[in-house]
Design a protein around this motif. Structure first.
Motif, PDB file in Angstrom:
ATOM      1  N   GLY A  84       0.808  -1.214   0.000  1.00  0.00           N
ATOM      2  CA  GLY A  84       0.000   0.000   0.000  1.00  0.00           C
ATOM      3  C   GLY A  84       0.835   1.255   0.000  1.00  0.00           C
ATOM      4  N   GLU A  85       2.174   1.119   0.040  1.00  0.00           N
ATOM      5  CA  GLU A  85       3.066   2.273  -0.019  1.00  0.00           C
ATOM      6  C   GLU A  85       4.126   2.012  -1.080  1.00  0.00           C
ATOM      7  OE1 GLU A  85       4.618   2.964   3.848  1.00  0.00           O
ATOM      8  OE2 GLU A  85       2.655   3.280   4.757  1.00  0.00           O
ATOM      9  N   LEU A 105      -0.400  -1.362  -8.954  1.00  0.00           N
ATOM     10  CA  LEU A 105       0.324  -0.105  -8.767  1.00  0.00           C
ATOM     11  C   LEU A 105      -0.086   0.599  -7.476  1.00  0.00           C
ATOM     12  CD1 LEU A 105       0.332   1.345 -12.397  1.00  0.00           C
ATOM     13  CD2 LEU A 105       2.301   0.507 -11.099  1.00  0.00           C
ATOM     14  N   GLY A 106      -1.263   0.305  -6.967  1.00  0.00           N
ATOM     15  CA  GLY A 106      -1.668   0.883  -5.704  1.00  0.00           C
ATOM     16  C   GLY A 106      -1.026   0.230  -4.498  1.00  0.00           C
ATOM     17  N   PHE A 107      -0.363  -0.923  -4.711  1.00  0.00           N
ATOM     18  CA  PHE A 107       0.163  -1.705  -3.591  1.00  0.00           C
ATOM     19  C   PHE A 107       1.674  -1.912  -3.657  1.00  0.00           C
ATOM     20  CE2 PHE A 107      -4.210  -2.848  -4.316  1.00  0.00           C
ATOM     21  CZ  PHE A 107      -4.772  -2.938  -3.059  1.00  0.00           C
ATOM     22  N   VAL A 108       2.237  -1.991  -4.848  1.00  0.00           N
ATOM     23  CA  VAL A 108       3.649  -2.336  -5.009  1.00  0.00           C
ATOM     24  C   VAL A 108       4.271  -1.418  -6.056  1.00  0.00           C
ATOM     25  CG1 VAL A 108       3.371  -4.764  -4.316  1.00  0.00           C
ATOM     26  CG2 VAL A 108       3.026  -4.114  -6.711  1.00  0.00           C
ATOM     27  N   GLY A 166      -9.869  -3.149  -7.869  1.00  0.00           N
ATOM     28  CA  GLY A 166      -8.750  -2.214  -7.942  1.00  0.00           C
ATOM     29  C   GLY A 166      -9.169  -0.803  -7.576  1.00  0.00           C
ATOM     30  N   ALA A 167     -10.314  -0.365  -8.083  1.00  0.00           N
ATOM     31  CA  ALA A 167     -10.805   0.977  -7.762  1.00  0.00           C
ATOM     32  C   ALA A 167     -11.138   1.088  -6.273  1.00  0.00           C
ATOM     33  CB  ALA A 167     -12.031   1.294  -8.612  1.00  0.00           C
ATOM     34  N   TYR A 201      -9.727   2.694  -0.554  1.00  0.00           N
ATOM     35  CA  TYR A 201      -9.445   2.225   0.806  1.00  0.00           C
ATOM     36  C   TYR A 201      -8.053   2.654   1.261  1.00  0.00           C
ATOM     37  CZ  TYR A 201      -8.482  -0.998   4.638  1.00  0.00           C
ATOM     38  OH  TYR A 201      -8.138  -1.547   5.850  1.00  0.00           O
ATOM     39  N   LEU A 202      -7.052   2.501   0.388  1.00  0.00           N
ATOM     40  CA  LEU A 202      -5.689   2.871   0.768  1.00  0.00           C
ATOM     41  C   LEU A 202      -5.550   4.372   0.968  1.00  0.00           C
ATOM     42  CD1 LEU A 202      -3.559   0.511  -1.499  1.00  0.00           C
ATOM     43  CD2 LEU A 202      -4.044   0.284   0.939  1.00  0.00           C
ATOM     44  N   ALA A 203      -6.253   5.146   0.155  1.00  0.00           N
ATOM     45  CA  ALA A 203      -6.222   6.601   0.340  1.00  0.00           C
ATOM     46  C   ALA A 203      -6.780   6.972   1.711  1.00  0.00           C
ATOM     47  CB  ALA A 203      -7.015   7.289  -0.767  1.00  0.00           C
TER      48      ALA A 203
END
Length: 580
Positions: free
Chosen positions: A11-12, A145-148, A188-189, A194-196
């Protein structure tokens, strides 16, 4: 060795600092491909086409699901009725209309481009599945791309692209590859949102792009395969809400506007089919198809644990790395990214294992989560060094077993040793062996890339060369060819004892599926009529023909193997007297 990643938390994501194993050719290709998003996307497109196209155009219609979907679509095109779904005179209400619309669009486009006999080319009906599979690969990259890092996202997409299960579904004209595309887009969306929220990003200027993708994907998924897509999203949300004791992030998905948008997209057809068929569609799709899966539908019952056992084959070549990544993934389960991906994966997997009806493709929408988790462990170099590392031998075992099965099958069914496949078999074994021998925790990426090349060679062997040559497995093709070669005008056909949907697709919607006695009556009704009589139905055909004084002639005989029923068959072609 140069350290490649700063080991980001799930997530980063961060970009890699230096390339891994700069002396390795395959790794240098990845270095070049991950230089930008445009390069990465182009590279993934090329890889997807290389892996998914062998056999796409040459494998005949496969019974039974693919042929049923294609025939129902063909009838839509023939009749111009794009609301009702039928296989010959029977309604086909197990799935909504979405896949039939996509296949119809493919047929119309091919015809408009001048492709002769487009309605009879099964690969035209497979185009939505191919596009859906490629779209799922690209959406796996986008989701990852949102995780790795970008490099790990490419690896995750490659693992997904090369998986055996996606390779099968991309070559079949049915729903599952397109459903996978919608699920990955939706998850994915939702994962981005959630990560934001987990990172505490300001919501003063809300983004509409992620909610728009999420709800549009949900609507399309419902039109493709009913409410199944809702299960993946709902279970993920429930698990995250329990773990976080907070579900306020859901408001960032704009649920009120989103639900209205879903209704706008899906309600028109549902209203139209209800107007046409009453509650028959809902009774068949929900009661007859969905709820019946709680039991052993169509003899597909199996105990819990079957999907876990099949995983080693269906997710190959990613399966060995996934097993080695499992301990590290579990240790990271409280990190936001891993928490989300595990919430996507574990609850739905448990549901599928608990339900009695089991088919391998049911768990396909969960594989992108596994691919991303595995790629994250690879980039952080935290793969297990315990006995699980012995699973790297599986990279060689599958090409070896698959090659043996392919060659033996070719010899048994065609009496030919499939010499054209042998160079690709050798290449698959060599690269699989390299993947196994060269494996260690710091060079897992190199081994994976060798395994991916082995998967490509194996795809050429199985799908591109061996399967299309196994003509006894596709008796409908030989029957249709014999019917096309007759000299009379507008021949009509009936079949007794052999009722596979591929026969109807290839010989015409009007083909009568009957028994031996009915076939004799059919021939008696005029000239230029043909009956395909399976050996077990010949006695009743002859008895009825004698009883009604039918004059007929015996044509060629076609021997084959009906893999849907698991038995050898022999079909004789009878012609009414007077046909030529």
């Amino acid at each position: 060795m140069v350290e490649t990643y700063a080991r980001p938390r799930f997530g980063e994501p961060r970009e890699p600092k230096t390339p891994v194993n700069p002396g390795n050719r395959f790794v240098r290709v990845i270095d070049a491909a991950t230089g930008s998003h445009a390069r990465a996307i182009g590279f993934l497109l090329v890889c997807a086409l290389l892996l998914l196209l062998p056999g796409f155009f040459t494998i005949p219609p496969v019974d039974r699901d693919e042929a049923r979907f294609a025939q129902a679509t063909k009838q839509m095109v023939e009749t111009g009725d794009y609301v009702d779904i039928r296989f010959q005179d029977d309604v086909r209400y197990k799935k909504p209309v979405g896949i039939y619309w996509l296949q119809s669009a493919a047929v119309h486009t091919a015809s408009a481009l001048g492709l002769p006999r487009a309605q009879l080319r099964i690969w035209v009906y497979r185009l939505p599945s191919l596009v859906g599979a490629i779209g799922a690969v690209l959406m796996t990259y986008w989701t990852a791309l949102g995780f790795v890092t970008r490099r790990a996202a490419v690896l995750a997409a490659l693992v997904m692209c090369a998986s055996v299960l996606l390779g099968v579904e991309a070559r079949l004209a049915k729903t599952d590859a397109v459903l996978l595309f919608t699920v990955v887009a939706a998850m994915g969306a939702m994962g981005r949102v959630y990560l934001a929220w987990q990172r505490g990003e300001d919501e003063a200027h809300p983004r509409w792009s992620y909610p728009a993708i999420f709800w549009t994907a949900i609507a399309v998924g419902i039109l493709i395969k009913g409410p199944l897509i809702l299960m993946f999203a709902a279970l993920t949300i429930i698990v995250l809400a329990i773990q976080d004791r907070d579900a306020s992030w859901l408001w960032r998905l704009r649920p009120l506007w989103g639900l209205m948008w879903v209704l706008v997209l899906v309600l028109p057809w549902f209203i139209a089919i209800f107007w046409r068929a009453g509650d028959a569609f809902f009774a068949d799709s929900v009661g007859g198809d969905m709820l019946s899966k709680l039991g052993a539908q169509e003899s597909h019952g199996a105990p819990p644990g079957v999907y876990l056992a099949l995983f080693w084959i269906t997710f190959w070549p990613g399966a060995p790395l996934a097993a080695m990544a499992a301990p590290a993934v579990w240790r990271a389960r409280r990190e936001p990214g891993a928490q989300y991906l595990l919430a996507w994966l574990i609850p739905s997997w448990i549901v599928f294992e608990a339900v009695l009806t089991k088919l391998p493709h049911y768990v396909l929408p969960l594989y992108p989560a596994i691919a991303i988790l595995t790629a994250g462990a690879v980039e952080r170099r935290v793969l297990s060094r315990s006995w699980l590392a012995r699973g790297s031998a599986w990279w060689f075992a599958i090409p070896a077993a698959g090659s043996i099965i392919a060659v033996v099958g070719a010899v048994m069914l065609t009496r030919q040793p499939a010499f054209a496949a042998w160079p690709f078999i050798a290449a698959s074994l060599i690269f699989g062996l390299f993947a196994w021998w060269l494996y260690d925790n710091n060079r897992a990426e190199r081994s994976l890339l060798n395994a991916l090349v082995a998967a490509l060679m194996l795809a050429v062997v199985v799908y591109g060369l061996v399967l299309p040559s196994l003509t006894p497995l596709f008796p409908s093709v030989e029957i249709a060819r014999a019917l096309r070669n007759v000299r009379c005008v507008a021949p009509k056909a009936a079949s007794a004892g052999y009722h596979e949907p591929s026969l109807v697709f290839l010989t015409g919607t009007s083909t009568l599926l009957t028994d031996g006695s009915g076939a004799a009556d059919f021939l008696s009704q005029g000239s230029c009529r043909f009956a395909f009589i399976e050996q077990r139905s010949e006695r009743s055909f002859v008895q009825r023909a004698e009883a009604i004084g039918l004059r007929y002639r015996v044509g060629s005989r076609i021997d084959g193997y009906n893999f849907s029923q698991g038995r050898a068959i022999s079909i004789a072609i009878y012609r009414s007297e007077g046909s030529e």
